[in-house]
Design a protein around this motif. Structure first.
Motif, PDB file in Angstrom:
ATOM      1  N   VAL A   1       0.880  -1.336   0.097  1.00  0.00           N
ATOM      2  CA  VAL A   1      -0.044   0.069   0.152  1.00  0.00           C
ATOM      3  C   VAL A   1       0.800   1.290  -0.043  1.00  0.00           C
ATOM      4  CG1 VAL A   1      -1.918   1.337   1.204  1.00  0.00           C
ATOM      5  CG2 VAL A   1      -1.847  -1.129   1.229  1.00  0.00           C
ATOM      6  N   VAL A   2       0.883   2.001  -1.021  1.00  0.00           N
ATOM      7  CA  VAL A   2       1.590   3.128  -1.189  1.00  0.00           C
ATOM      8  C   VAL A   2       1.096   4.528  -0.401  1.00  0.00           C
ATOM      9  CG1 VAL A   2       2.777   5.018  -2.793  1.00  0.00           C
ATOM     10  CG2 VAL A   2       2.646   2.430  -3.373  1.00  0.00           C
ATOM     11  N   ASP A   3       1.556   4.832   0.539  1.00  0.00           N
ATOM     12  CA  ASP A   3       1.068   6.149   1.066  1.00  0.00           C
ATOM     13  C   ASP A   3       1.696   7.370   0.356  1.00  0.00           C
ATOM     14  OD1 ASP A   3       0.847   8.376   2.984  1.00  0.00           O
ATOM     15  OD2 ASP A   3       0.705   6.960   4.631  1.00  0.00           O
ATOM     16  N   MET A   4       0.760   7.740  -0.339  1.00  0.00           N
ATOM     17  CA  MET A   4       1.279   9.008  -1.356  1.00  0.00           C
ATOM     18  C   MET A   4       1.829   9.971  -0.712  1.00  0.00           C
ATOM     19  SD  MET A   4      -1.201  11.361  -3.944  1.00  0.00           S
ATOM     20  CE  MET A   4      -1.489   9.945  -5.016  1.00  0.00           C
ATOM     21  N   LYS A   5       1.468  10.528   0.793  1.00  0.00           N
ATOM     22  CA  LYS A   5       2.256  11.508   1.435  1.00  0.00           C
ATOM     23  C   LYS A   5       3.616  10.883   1.808  1.00  0.00           C
ATOM     24  CE  LYS A   5       0.939  14.626   5.014  1.00  0.00           C
ATOM     25  NZ  LYS A   5      -0.318  15.316   5.554  1.00  0.00           N
ATOM     26  N   ARG A   6       3.449   9.969   2.292  1.00  0.00           N
ATOM     27  CA  ARG A   6       4.774   9.204   2.926  1.00  0.00           C
ATOM     28  C   ARG A   6       5.811   8.912   1.855  1.00  0.00           C
ATOM     29  NH1 ARG A   6       4.466   3.633   5.145  1.00  0.00           N
ATOM     30  NH2 ARG A   6       4.421   3.221   2.801  1.00  0.00           N
ATOM     31  N   ASP A   7       5.220   8.293   0.940  1.00  0.00           N
ATOM     32  CA  ASP A   7       6.105   7.712  -0.182  1.00  0.00           C
ATOM     33  C   ASP A   7       6.441   8.278  -1.441  1.00  0.00           C
ATOM     34  OD1 ASP A   7       6.230   5.113   1.352  1.00  0.00           O
ATOM     35  OD2 ASP A   7       4.388   4.638   0.549  1.00  0.00           O
ATOM     36  N   TRP A   8       6.064   9.411  -1.704  1.00  0.00           N
ATOM     37  CA  TRP A   8       6.049  10.158  -2.781  1.00  0.00           C
ATOM     38  C   TRP A   8       7.015  11.370  -2.651  1.00  0.00           C
ATOM     39  CZ3 TRP A   8       1.238   9.327  -6.838  1.00  0.00           C
ATOM     40  CH2 TRP A   8       1.417   8.032  -7.156  1.00  0.00           C
ATOM     41  N   LYS A   9       8.103  11.630  -3.052  1.00  0.00           N
ATOM     42  CA  LYS A   9       8.930  12.984  -2.881  1.00  0.00           C
ATOM     43  C   LYS A   9       8.299  13.922  -3.867  1.00  0.00           C
ATOM     44  CE  LYS A   9      13.175  11.612  -2.500  1.00  0.00           C
ATOM     45  NZ  LYS A   9      14.680  11.271  -2.942  1.00  0.00           N
ATOM     46  N   THR A  10       7.736  13.742  -5.015  1.00  0.00           N
ATOM     47  CA  THR A  10       7.006  14.601  -5.846  1.00  0.00           C
ATOM     48  C   THR A  10       5.697  13.929  -6.244  1.00  0.00           C
ATOM     49  OG1 THR A  10       8.196  14.084  -7.641  1.00  0.00           O
ATOM     50  CG2 THR A  10       8.833  16.086  -6.626  1.00  0.00           C
ATOM     51  N   VAL A  11       4.683  14.567  -6.669  1.00  0.00           N
ATOM     52  CA  VAL A  11       3.568  14.013  -7.271  1.00  0.00           C
ATOM     53  C   VAL A  11       3.570  14.137  -8.648  1.00  0.00           C
ATOM     54  CG1 VAL A  11       1.099  13.770  -7.209  1.00  0.00           C
ATOM     55  CG2 VAL A  11       2.390  14.313  -4.916  1.00  0.00           C
ATOM     56  N   PHE A  12       3.628  15.361  -9.131  1.00  0.00           N
ATOM     57  CA  PHE A  12       3.535  15.408 -10.751  1.00  0.00           C
ATOM     58  C   PHE A  12       4.743  15.933 -11.380  1.00  0.00           C
ATOM     59  CE2 PHE A  12      -0.673  17.081  -8.790  1.00  0.00           C
ATOM     60  CZ  PHE A  12      -1.468  15.911  -9.215  1.00  0.00           C
ATOM     61  N   PRO A  13       4.833  15.707 -12.785  1.00  0.00           N
ATOM     62  CA  PRO A  13       5.990  16.061 -13.231  1.00  0.00           C
ATOM     63  C   PRO A  13       6.107  17.672 -13.046  1.00  0.00           C
ATOM     64  CG  PRO A  13       4.556  14.885 -14.663  1.00  0.00           C
ATOM     65  CD  PRO A  13       3.869  15.106 -13.467  1.00  0.00           C
ATOM     66  N   PRO A  14       7.523  18.064 -13.394  1.00  0.00           N
ATOM     67  CA  PRO A  14       7.657  19.547 -13.374  1.00  0.00           C
ATOM     68  C   PRO A  14       6.904  20.193 -14.407  1.00  0.00           C
ATOM     69  CG  PRO A  14       9.532  18.490 -13.917  1.00  0.00           C
ATOM     70  CD  PRO A  14       8.689  17.386 -13.447  1.00  0.00           C
ATOM     71  N   GLU A  15       6.306  21.518 -14.227  1.00  0.00           N
ATOM     72  CA  GLU A  15       5.580  22.035 -15.137  1.00  0.00           C
ATOM     73  C   GLU A  15       6.404  22.455 -16.424  1.00  0.00           C
ATOM     74  OE1 GLU A  15       2.598  24.705 -14.722  1.00  0.00           O
ATOM     75  OE2 GLU A  15       2.677  24.668 -12.468  1.00  0.00           O
ATOM     76  N   LYS A  16       6.205  22.321 -17.718  1.00  0.00           N
ATOM     77  CA  LYS A  16       7.125  22.643 -18.888  1.00  0.00           C
ATOM     78  C   LYS A  16       6.860  24.077 -18.992  1.00  0.00           C
ATOM     79  CE  LYS A  16       5.844  18.318 -21.449  1.00  0.00           C
ATOM     80  NZ  LYS A  16       4.709  18.072 -22.450  1.00  0.00           N
ATOM     81  N   ARG A  17       7.926  24.615 -19.324  1.00  0.00           N
ATOM     82  CA  ARG A  17       8.051  26.392 -19.438  1.00  0.00           C
ATOM     83  C   ARG A  17       8.236  26.561 -20.866  1.00  0.00           C
ATOM     84  NH1 ARG A  17       6.000  28.077 -14.772  1.00  0.00           N
ATOM     85  NH2 ARG A  17       6.808  27.005 -13.112  1.00  0.00           N
TER      86      ARG A  17
END
Lengths: 337, 337
Positions: free
Chosen positions: B321-337
């Motif tokens: 069970v992945v705990d998004m808050k605990r396990d993910w350093k980032t959620v979405f890819p960086p925004e393209k500029r």
């Protein structure tokens, strides 16, 4: 001494020449991707298509992800006479199950199958077909069904050629599959036959994995049996992957329009149209069974599949018609000893 | 001079040390296949599974053709809140089509959509859902539909994050997809969403080609339109790829039991059971949305998909069970500029 030396030089030169000739032949053989095909328009057209669509900078270049090639199975990749192999399986299976079903002796269509009365079997019509399908293809899990098919294939022999059915695949078509894959094409089977039936042998015989097989389906149901998750086969047709069903099946499963398609009957008509009528360089091929000596000569499948419409469309859409007798050097792979 | 030399040596040593530290960090970063995951049991379990099943001689070794990994889409690979993206598409599409349908102003469920009356929309029930599906997903060819979806994705923005929906994919999951593929796994989407909807963006965003997408389907019909062969979408549900439908869809299209499966709701329960309950080393993963700050915190999908049964089964079947808050350093890819 001088004479011997001259002789030696001649022999040396002759030997060298012989060697060169052998080398050149070997090199040609190595670079012939379709050695079981006679030189002619069919072979040339297949090679030209693959070459022209995969050469960088070619006006007909097709990017690798789009190189989808679809192949009918019965009569295109393996034998379909005197009966579809899957039908031979079903009839054998009825005989194998008969001892557990004494009532079949007096019940159609089973009676007809057990007595070998093909006229009575044909007379049983759709009701008979569904009853045979239910008795032989349903009432077990997919895994069990594939095991039954594998065991049957290992034991059954073709009535005329006395070889396993899955040895009666077409050697020239195995070469086409390998040649296209070597050039970045992804090869799929798209057949009116049952997907699970083909999955029992296609990976080993054709190098085509289960996820690249599109076929007809009966309904399966997810349920626990003896505590284990399983997919149980119900006696109900879910999808018929034939005729206009082929483009539908292709779109369901592949989700991309093929760029090359191979078939042998009117059941392949719509797949070939869907593949080739795009305005771009495409390949449509029809295998025409013209060789009664080495295989069979016919223009109709054992039950379905005339070839009238497809041959007419072939002229219109510029599909390649393979004349088995003329175009194929060999038909089946050599027997394993 | 001596002092300067000593300083220079110190600087040199310091510089060298700094350089070494940078080198080591870079090497670690290069060899970390999941850089957006925090160290912890989830990351470790995923890496251990891939390592143990692909190392020659490992007792858990899985041959490459059998390395099938399936991923749910909504809530597992991309955002599904505050509404399923495909639902947002359908509602926007109703608004875009409204000028051609003046009668919709007085007709449910369209009236509710146009007035933004979500209670009335919900009250329209199955009849409403079918009417919206018919108006937005049928009545055109598959090619036309994909084009409409692509154009919508290019223009629409997520209400909270103000980014394209297909930028709101989960960076940590993109890394899992790439990591598994680099180790010979074939990655498939197996989603309750529409297959053709996902095919409009999945190849570009996930690197998953159309032939590796299993989804729900409406009926399509092969027919000539303006002389061209086409697949026309009819307003009739053909297959729902959710819950017990997922193993069925997997078997129809992949024909092979997965060895790893990723989901986020009870709709993935049967897929995870089918994948992992084999007695062999398998991987089941549930993404648990626990991060209201960076994404959303919830235990139910916007319409379907509680997580009670799946979490219960996770303990029993030893899914991660992945705990998004605990396990993910980032959620979405960086925004393209």
């Amino acid at each position: 001494m001088a004479k011997e030396a001259a002789m030696s030089r001649r022999l040396y030169r002759f030997g060298l020449l012989t060697l060169f000739v052998a080398w050149i032949s070997a090199a040609v053989a190595q670079t012939d991707p379709l050695p079981s095909w006679n030189d002619g328009p069919a072979k040339q057209a297949i090679i030209a298509f693959v070459t022209d669509t995969t050469r960088a900078g070619s006006p007909d270049f097709i990017p690798e992800p789009e190189r989808i090639a679809t192949f009918d199975n019965d009569g295109t990749l393996w034998i379909e006479q005197p009966a579809y192999v899957q039908l031979a399986f079903a009839l054998d299976r009825i005989k194998a199950l008969a001892p557990q079903h004494p009532e079949w002796k007096d019940e159609q269509p089973f009676k007809a199958v057990l007595e070998g009365d093909m006229a009575a079997l044909a007379a049983s019509g759709e009701h008979g077909a569904v009853a045979i399908l239910a008795a032989t293809h349903a009432g077990m899990t997919n895994e069990e069904f594939r095991k039954i098919v594998k065991e049957w294939l290992a034991a059954a022999k073709h009535p005329r050629f006395d070889r396993r059915y899955d040895e009666l695949v077409y050697q020239p078509m195995l070469e086409v599959l390998a040649f296209m894959r070597a050039n970045g094409f992804k090869t799929f089977i798209v057949s009116g036959g049952g997907a699970e039936f083909m999955r029992a042998f296609a990976e080993e015989r054709y190098g085509i994995p289960p996820e690249q097989i599109v076929g007809s389906r009966i309904v399966t149901k997810f349920e626990r049996r003896n505590g284990q998750p399983s997919l149980f086969r119900l006696p109900r047709v879910d999808f018929v992957d034939d005729g206009p069903g082929k483009p539908v099946g292709i779109e369901q499963q592949i989700g991309r329009r093929p760029v090359a398609a191979f078939g042998n009957s009117d059941g392949d008509l719509e797949m070939l149209q869907w593949t080739t009528e795009t305005g771009n360089r495409r390949l449509g091929v029809i295998v025409h069974h013209t060789d009664g000596d080495r295989e069979y000569a016919y223009d109709r499948g054992p039950i379905f599949g005339g070839l009238d419409k497809a041959l007419e469309a072939a002229a219109l859409d510029r599909w390649i018609v393979v004349d088995m007798k003329r175009d194929w050097k060999t038909v089946f792979p050599p027997e394993k000893r």
